[in-house]
Design a protein around this motif. Structure first.
Motif, mmCIF file in Angstrom:
data_model
loop_
_atom_site.group_PDB
_atom_site.id
_atom_site.type_symbol
_atom_site.label_atom_id
_atom_site.label_comp_id
_atom_site.label_asym_id
_atom_site.label_seq_id
_atom_site.Cartn_x
_atom_site.Cartn_y
_atom_site.Cartn_z
ATOM 1 N N MET A 210 0.838 -1.208 0.000
ATOM 2 C CA MET A 210 0.000 0.000 0.000
ATOM 3 C C MET A 210 0.873 1.259 0.000
ATOM 4 S SD MET A 210 -3.198 0.849 -0.089
ATOM 5 C CE MET A 210 -4.262 2.245 0.194
ATOM 6 N N PHE A 211 1.998 1.230 0.766
ATOM 7 C CA PHE A 211 2.889 2.379 0.835
ATOM 8 C C PHE A 211 3.475 2.681 -0.539
ATOM 9 C CE2 PHE A 211 7.312 3.828 1.073
ATOM 10 C CZ PHE A 211 7.135 5.071 1.669
ATOM 11 N N ILE A 212 3.894 1.631 -1.255
ATOM 12 C CA ILE A 212 4.499 1.815 -2.574
ATOM 13 C C ILE A 212 3.484 2.417 -3.540
ATOM 14 C CG2 ILE A 212 5.484 0.612 -4.562
ATOM 15 C CD1 ILE A 212 6.686 -1.400 -2.626
ATOM 16 N N VAL A 213 2.251 1.921 -3.485
ATOM 17 C CA VAL A 213 1.192 2.439 -4.366
ATOM 18 C C VAL A 213 0.957 3.916 -4.080
ATOM 19 C CG1 VAL A 213 -1.263 2.284 -4.946
ATOM 20 C CG2 VAL A 213 0.075 0.199 -4.668
ATOM 21 N N ASP A 214 0.873 4.287 -2.802
ATOM 22 C CA ASP A 214 0.665 5.690 -2.423
ATOM 23 C C ASP A 214 1.826 6.564 -2.887
ATOM 24 O OD1 ASP A 214 -1.767 5.301 -1.235
ATOM 25 O OD2 ASP A 214 -0.951 5.008 0.778
ATOM 26 N N PHE A 215 3.049 6.086 -2.689
ATOM 27 C CA PHE A 215 4.231 6.856 -3.079
ATOM 28 C C PHE A 215 4.257 7.108 -4.585
ATOM 29 C CE2 PHE A 215 8.561 6.821 -4.801
ATOM 30 C CZ PHE A 215 9.095 7.953 -4.182
ATOM 31 N N LEU A 216 4.046 6.053 -5.369
ATOM 32 C CA LEU A 216 4.066 6.193 -6.822
ATOM 33 C C LEU A 216 2.931 7.085 -7.308
ATOM 34 C CD1 LEU A 216 4.940 2.527 -7.890
ATOM 35 C CD2 LEU A 216 6.415 4.549 -8.025
ATOM 36 N N ASN A 217 1.769 6.939 -6.705
ATOM 37 C CA ASN A 217 0.635 7.796 -7.075
ATOM 38 C C ASN A 217 0.960 9.264 -6.848
ATOM 39 O OD1 ASN A 217 -1.589 6.521 -8.254
ATOM 40 N ND2 ASN A 217 -2.260 5.656 -6.314
ATOM 41 N N GLY B 206 -11.102 1.820 -0.774
ATOM 42 C CA GLY B 206 -9.913 2.666 -0.810
ATOM 43 C C GLY B 206 -8.785 2.110 -1.651
ATOM 44 N N PHE B 207 -8.399 0.858 -1.404
ATOM 45 C CA PHE B 207 -7.268 0.286 -2.124
ATOM 46 C C PHE B 207 -7.569 0.128 -3.609
ATOM 47 C CE2 PHE B 207 -4.756 -3.403 -3.619
ATOM 48 C CZ PHE B 207 -3.493 -2.833 -3.463
ATOM 49 N N VAL B 208 -8.812 -0.215 -3.935
ATOM 50 C CA VAL B 208 -9.213 -0.379 -5.334
ATOM 51 C C VAL B 208 -9.029 0.923 -6.101
ATOM 52 C CG1 VAL B 208 -11.178 -0.800 -6.872
ATOM 53 C CG2 VAL B 208 -10.800 -2.283 -4.921
ATOM 54 N N TRP B 209 -9.458 2.045 -5.499
ATOM 55 C CA TRP B 209 -9.313 3.354 -6.160
ATOM 56 C C TRP B 209 -7.842 3.729 -6.307
ATOM 57 C CZ3 TRP B 209 -12.617 6.230 -8.832
ATOM 58 C CH2 TRP B 209 -14.000 6.061 -8.631
ATOM 59 N N GLU B 210 -7.029 3.468 -5.279
ATOM 60 C CA GLU B 210 -5.604 3.808 -5.335
ATOM 61 C C GLU B 210 -4.892 3.023 -6.439
ATOM 62 O OE1 GLU B 210 -3.695 6.080 -3.631
ATOM 63 O OE2 GLU B 210 -5.628 6.854 -2.953
ATOM 64 N N LEU B 211 -5.220 1.751 -6.545
ATOM 65 C CA LEU B 211 -4.614 0.912 -7.578
ATOM 66 C C LEU B 211 -5.040 1.386 -8.963
ATOM 67 C CD1 LEU B 211 -2.668 -1.466 -7.345
ATOM 68 C CD2 LEU B 211 -4.630 -3.008 -7.642
ATOM 69 N N ALA B 212 -6.311 1.761 -9.093
ATOM 70 C CA ALA B 212 -6.816 2.276 -10.366
ATOM 71 C C ALA B 212 -6.083 3.553 -10.761
ATOM 72 C CB ALA B 212 -8.319 2.540 -10.273
ATOM 73 N N ASP B 213 -5.844 4.423 -9.781
ATOM 74 C CA ASP B 213 -5.131 5.674 -10.045
ATOM 75 C C ASP B 213 -3.718 5.419 -10.552
ATOM 76 O OD1 ASP B 213 -7.172 7.393 -9.432
ATOM 77 O OD2 ASP B 213 -6.555 7.729 -7.365
ATOM 78 N N LEU B 214 -3.020 4.448 -9.946
ATOM 79 C CA LEU B 214 -1.639 4.158 -10.321
ATOM 80 C C LEU B 214 -1.553 3.654 -11.763
ATOM 81 C CD1 LEU B 214 1.361 3.819 -9.757
ATOM 82 C CD2 LEU B 214 0.844 1.585 -8.732
#
Length: 473
Positions: A1-8, A403-411
């Motif tokens: 989750m941290f990596i996804v947030d950082f890259l986003n 939450g995680f689904v939206w973050e992954l979609a954004d990335l």
């Protein structure tokens, strides 16, 4: 989750937003503000008659390709996406959604025109075509390796991740309105999805051509009712949106950055301008000139953001008690807001609307994945595996956390967008030539036709085949 947030955070803050707005402004100037000058032409070509097909062919019309594109645009992003943007970025996020649409209109014209220029014939389905960024990056830039990377990204992003977002929103809306278990909702969607996607592009096009106009008209009609019953609040809502986008209070609190970030993210998720997804729909149609699809898909951006997203934002912001309570998020915020305006039946209406909006997006998104998988390798076994994977992600999305689904979609959306922006920036000159050719023919009173050889454009096999057939006849 941290990596996804950082890259986003990195991609959206330093790459995507600057690239989208900067390239959009560049295309706007180079095309002479085409997204504003040709509004009448956009409407005309949507309903234009399809050129006569060859014997045995069943071409996709301009209107049906418009509906395929709109089916993926008009979905979760227009309802839950707007609610998320307003919740996290404040009312000012709506303003930046508008900016993305207005500037992105020129970008959409470029990418959709290029999709038509470099489209190929679908050998298994006479009269139909395939195309998109993977195709124009390969044919226009001679970079098949980059086209393959894009094809993989869009297949995963749309057919799998985005579809889990759509099914998540449908399941949440149905649970709120009917108390339906999310597993039951997921199973129902899986069965419907399978029935349509195993039928091919014509079934997808026919489904979209029926559902998209109906759902858009019904939703806009209800929004207009709320608009006119709250006419006295319109100036206040508009003032709130603009002041939140630029206001001193927001600047001091860091709110402007949040408004821009979430407005651009959700705006892009909704209207897809510059992302590289809509060109896959633009390439499907049988038309006489590539610029026509550029106009058609630009109109789709306007319908999506300036009409449907604005309607959703107004429904939420006019319901001040619900919005300020902080008790709701996502699609439930919209359901509660509309219920406060028209009664409890609104929760059921929104559930049905989100089903039509989001389910049509599932079908259109699957097609984007299919056409890109076939770009990599035309293999029926791989395609059927992908169809099963799509259905699995529809089920997964129905029961997963939001939450995680939206973050992954954004990335994944950011990665797709970066590759597509590089492609259309390098191929922009081709689209400019095509536009000038179209304008010159229209000034002569002609229905424009496309001859790539005359313009010095190469690797346009589907157009070369059409010209050769006419010469032979």
């Amino acid at each position: 989750m941290f990596i996804v947030d950082f890259l986003n955070n990195f991609l959206w803050t330093y790459v995507v937003i600057i690239g989208l707005l900067g390239l959009g402004l560049y295309f706007t100037v180079r095309t002479g503000f085409i997204q504003f000058r040709y509004l009448k032409e956009m409407v005309r070509v949507v309903f234009e008659k399809t050129p006569s097909p060859n014997p045995g062919e069943k071409p996709i019309s301009a209107f049906k390709s418009f509906c395929i594109g709109s089916a993926t645009r008009i979905g979760t992003g227009n309802l839950a996406g707007v609610a998320v943007a307003v919740t996290l970025g404040g009312p000012g996020a709506v303003f930046w959604m508008w900016v993305v649409a207005l500037v992105g209109g020129a970008t959409s014209f470029i990418e959709s025109t290029l999709a038509q220029v470099y489209k190929i014939r679908d050998k298994e389905k006479p009269g139909t075509y395939r195309g998109g960024p993977a195709y124009y990056i390969t044919k226009g830039l001679n970079k098949r390796w980059l086209g393959i990377i894009f094809a993989v990204l869009i297949a995963v992003t749309f057919g799998l991740i985005f579809n889990s977002v759509q099914s998540n929103t449908i399941a949440s809306a149905f649970e709120s309105a009917f108390g339906l278990n999310t597993y039951m909702a997921g199973a129902f969607m899986v069965v419907l999805t399978g029935a349509i996607i195993f039928g091919g592009v014509h079934r997808i096009a026919n489904f979209s051509a029926v559902v998209v106009p109906i759902m858009a008209v019904l939703y806009i009609a209800v929004a207009l009712f709320v608009f006119f019953t709250n006419l006295n609040m319109v100036p206040a809502v508009l003032s709130l949106i603009v002041s939140s986008a630029f206001g001193l209070e927001q600047a001091l609190g860091g709110g402007i950055g949040a408004a821009i970030m979430y407005g651009v993210r959700r705006g892009l998720f909704s209207n897809e301008a510059g992302m590289g997804s809509a060109p896959n729909a633009a390439a499907t149609s049988h038309i006489s000139h590539p610029a026509k699809q550029g106009f058609i898909q630009t109109l789709g951006v306007y319908l999506d953001t300036l009409v449907v997203c604005t309607a959703t934002a107004f429904l939420i912001l006019v319901s001040t008690d619900v919005y300020n309570s902080g008790q709701y998020e996502g699609i439930n915020l919209l359901q509660a807001s509309l219920s406060s305006q028209v009664g409890e039946w609104a929760s059921i209406f929104v559930a049905v609307a989100i089903f039509l909006f989001a389910f049509s997006s599932i079908i259109g998104s699957y097609y984007y994945g299919e056409t890109n998988l076939q770009f990599i390798k035309n293999d029926k076994v791989m395609l059927n595996v992908y169809r099963v994977a799509t259905m699995s992600f529809v089920m997964l999305g129905a029961v997963a956390g939001l939450g995680f689904v939206w973050e992954l979609a954004d990335l994944f959306m950011a990665l797709m967008t970066v590759i597509n922006l590089v492609g259309i920036m390098l191929l922009g000159g081709v689209a400019f030539k095509v536009l000038k050719d179209y304008e010159a023919q229209r000034k002569q009173g002609l229905d424009p036709t496309f001859d790539p050889e005359k313009l010095g454009i190469k690797n346009t096999e589907s157009w070369d085949q059409e010209i050769n057939k006419k010469v032979a006849n």
